[in-house]
Scaffold this active site. Structure first.
Site, short mmCIF file in Angstrom:
data_model
loop_
_atom_site.label_atom_id
_atom_site.label_comp_id
_atom_site.label_asym_id
_atom_site.label_seq_id
_atom_site.Cartn_x
_atom_site.Cartn_y
_atom_site.Cartn_z
N TRP A 91 0.81 -1.22 0.00
CA TRP A 91 0.00 0.00 0.00
C TRP A 91 0.84 1.27 0.00
CZ3 TRP A 91 -4.46 -0.66 -1.95
CH2 TRP A 91 -5.12 -1.88 -1.80
N ASP B 88 -1.02 6.69 6.35
CA ASP B 88 -2.13 5.80 6.01
C ASP B 88 -2.39 4.94 7.24
OD1 ASP B 88 -3.87 3.90 5.09
OD2 ASP B 88 -2.69 3.39 3.30
N LYS C 15 -12.22 -1.21 8.40
CA LYS C 15 -11.46 -2.17 9.18
C LYS C 15 -11.76 -2.00 10.68
CE LYS C 15 -8.07 -2.05 5.49
NZ LYS C 15 -8.20 -3.33 4.80
#
Lengths: 364, 364
Positions: free
Chosen positions: B101, B172, B196
């Site tokens: 990511w 992030d 999440k």
């Protein structure tokens, strides 16, 4: 008290859809997991997104050479995505300014460095009718012509499309997708936020002719049509719940007979309300009759305080959210697919009674 | 059968939150309208989005000079939004490549014409530990340094932050926001998809220091931090349902004692599982112990077929979604806030039993 929600969007949803969501919320298909908890890469969600696409293709008779995408960011996201993806040859689009949302689309294109010519506007007439093309559209000049097919704020809708030659049409169908019949192949691209006729806010449908797509650069991936088409809208995590609710709503539209049946219902509902308004001495709709929207009926008394009194008295009787858009004031009844005829009847009864009780205003 | 969902996201949500959503789905606060049907400009939604912001500010101790935004488009949207909004001086960002990511964030910046220097990568080591800065970060060179705080795919997480001088950090935090304590003022910007630890997919939290914002041009409005800050995340229709569910999830975190309590729980859960893995002869976690994630525990048997057998046998016992990310294979147990300790205990029991039944493999 029975409640009817006339909000312009997010808006009323079909009761059976809400019931099904409620019933299966803790456990989708007996999985022990909520739709909110399942992976977008699970077989269960795959079946949902594929069914949603198949249903939309069937309902709208979308040709195979069009991609169907589920994106995020709403109509505002598409005001950017359309020029970024499609204005790649001339970097120049044309717009018919039929109201606030068409005007915003032009502004967003300009913001992104794409020239946007407003070919005609009915702003001086308070958008009470649709703009007509002043002359033939210049060919090989514009990447597309942007139209807002139904103007939620102003209460107008296109039934016949302007002549556009070879220039593709890009249509904002946010407030009347699946509420009336259009021929998809008349358009290069169609987009619509779900939150009026297709479900809850959070997912945006994009229907785009693949021949118009190219590998674009410098476009955020989250707005890239080619990428989303290649990845079946699963490049990144999609709004799973919203797509699930949209799929159920499409199933409900199918069950009721599809778009033609919806249009018939919507025409019946709106005709009844327009007929009342045309008879009323207190409430008026000023939209040119041939341009009147099936889904958003705007009206007013001509007195802002009295309009507010209508909103309040209606709400007390369960007729909710009749306030006009904050930019124009007055009153508005949105009659999307999920609004039953009984809601319109209740509204007309209420307005009739209100008018009787306010004869004083009429006689002034 | 009790089901435990170890999916990496969309992921398990707190049961009381799902129950509350189910209960009030047809009628929010007795209004006769679903949360899916109410306007984003209604007082009811206003109370929800304000409460969500207040709760997040309180939980994370977000200083007043940071904006809290609710956007669409997920982490992928933020990979674009961050450089478009923040890389306005040097048009140059730095990235520590800790996994898939972080690497995608660098690629997205480049796609948008922003230079992105990968200062260090642990890719050659299969990302089994976090990259460290090779030398002091060059000052007045980069608009920010991008970090992926928790690497969902690779099972690593930062607990101490790299030295970054005056260069702002962009983090992030998609897979560990509100799952462990960070000091917000260490960062210029933090973003996280909700799916999440904070609720269902469809809303993305952005926490950004206002001093870093400027009036940007050529940025799609749907990704414009300054605009969203000015409009309290209501420039256009937000994902109403997702924000509502996020607000309830934040309420649940509060009820359980806030982020420190969450971190304690998550540390207890993950320690127990890591301890088991470190004892196991069949299952292995190869991540450098000091870099191990609290929320995503990756492991494998070293045999892809056997890993798949574990996934299948576990699912048959209600231990769902243990498959590793498709890019790395193996197994993964995501232990987000809503995963109870009982789920981890059940998983360890299952793995223990599986290991006993597969001694053959161990002895090979």
């Amino acid at each position: 008290m029975v409640v009817y929600n006339f909000a312009a969007g997010p808006a009323v949803m079909p009761k059976p859809v809400i019931q099904q969501i409620q019933t299966e919320l803790p456990s989708l298909n007996g999985s022990g997991m909520s739709i909110m908890e399942i992976s977008h890469r699970s077989p269960a969600f795959d079946a949902i997104i594929q069914q949603a696409e198949a249903r939309l293709r069937h309902l709208m008779a979308i040709p195979d050479d069009y991609a169907v995408l589920f994106m995020q960011g709403g109509g505002t996201g598409q005001f950017a995505a359309a020029p970024l993806n499609l204005a790649t040859k001339h970097h120049h689009i044309a717009v018919l300014d039929s109201g606030q949302w068409a005007s915003r689309a032009a502004a967003e294109a300009k913001r992104l460095g794409i020239a946007a010519d407003v070919l005609a506007t009915t702003k001086p007439d308070h958008y009470r009718h649709l703009p007509t093309m002043p002359e033939a559209l210049a060919q090989d000049t514009y990447d597309y012509l942007h139209l807002c097919l139904n103007n939620t704020v102003e209460g107008t809708a296109y039934t016949t499309l302007p002549e556009h030659g070879d220039t593709p049409l890009v249509a904002d169908m946010s407030s009347n997708i699946c509420a009336q019949r259009y021929n998809v192949s008349d358009f290069g691209m169609i987009f619509a936020g779900a939150q009026k006729n297709l479900g809850p806010a959070g997912v945006t449908v994009v229907i785009v002719k693949r021949a118009l797509l190219s590998d674009v650069e410098a476009v955020p991936s989250a707005l890239d049509y080619t990428l989303f088409d290649k990845k079946n809208s699963l490049y990144n995590t999609p709004p799973v719940f919203a797509i699930y609710a949209l799929n159920l709503t499409l199933g409900w539209i199918e069950d009721l007979g599809g778009i033609d049946a919806m249009e018939k219902r919507n025409r019946e509902k709106s005709s009844k309300l327009y007929a009342f308004l045309d008879r009323s001495k207190l409430f008026h709709n000023y939209v040119e009759p041939r341009d009147r929207s099936l889904t958003n009926v705007v009206f007013n008394t001509g007195d802002a305080d009295l309009d507010q009194a209508v909103v309040d008295a209606a709400a007390a009787q369960g007729l909710m959210n009749l306030k006009g858009h904050r930019s124009v004031g007055g009153l508005r009844a949105s009659l999307y697919n999920a609004m039953p005829l009984a809601g319109v009847d209740a509204l007309i009864d209420f307005l009739t009674q209100f008018e009787k009780e306010h004869e004083y205003y009429v006689q002034r």
